[in-house]
Design an enzyme around this catalytic site. Sequence first.
Site, PDB file in Angstrom:
ATOM      1  CG  ASN A 114      -4.459  -3.549   0.299  1.00 26.23           C
ATOM      2  OD1 ASN A 114      -4.715  -3.778   1.469  1.00 26.23           O
ATOM      3  ND2 ASN A 114      -5.127  -2.647  -0.418  1.00 26.23           N
ATOM      4  NE  ARG A 115       1.463  -9.461   1.721  1.00 28.47           N
ATOM      5  CZ  ARG A 115       1.310 -10.727   1.355  1.00 28.47           C
ATOM      6  NH1 ARG A 115       0.397 -11.473   1.951  1.00 28.47           N
ATOM      7  NH2 ARG A 115       2.058 -11.243   0.394  1.00 28.47           N
TER       8      ARG A 115
END
Length: 224
Positions: A35-36
Amino acid sequence: INAPDLSHSNLFGRHVLVTAGPTHEPIDPVRYIANRSSGKQGFAIAAAAARAGAKVTLVAGPVALPTPPGVTRIDVETAREMFAAVEDALPADVAIMVAAVADWRAADEAPQKLKKDGTGLPHPLALAENPDILATLGASNRRPGLLIGFAAETEKVVEHATAKRAKKNADWIVANDVSGNVMGGERNTIHLVTATGVESWPDMPKADVAARLIERIADELAGG
Ligand code: C5P
């Protein structure tokens, strides 16, 4: 006479456990689910806790950030490794779970790189749910005295955070609206959800969010 100035060491003698960053969940030797999360907010919180005199354990997912001074860092890759590292680090007076832990991992990690099979059909990817580290701590007999979770939401931020606080048995939830460019960015706008209500803080640099949160924690441990 000459009392030491403890205003900058108000977490002295406390063990603060912080998780930060994303987790990477391998699919095969070259691919993973991620994920970011940049880890910036969690690292800033670990740094601020160390500056306040705490003994700090930072369990970090894969990020390219320097270890803050005075912080003991344990690098992990997957949610399950993060969970094990957190359990190993207990007991803690305060746990601040900032990591964006992957909810799911590949049910099976392929031993070799997956290949297209020529049928034009994509390779199926079965998922398995990861352990919820925060919720497990919340229900544990080794629960830290002050247990703080984060909630990254893109809508109904306070509503979701309030529900999360109850569901995971956390004392506080720091809710942040990640619909903008918070993930990877330098600033954060948060709502602190506690037993007594919601405090909405103005938009500020992540380092200031960290300093203010650590100040609130020190006040809480000092009895309000
Ligand atoms: O349920 P959600 O992922 O939104 O909850 C976020 C909070 O729970 C964060 O504090 C995060 O670090 C923690 N969490 C965790 N383990 C998971 C998922 C989330 O500790 N598997």
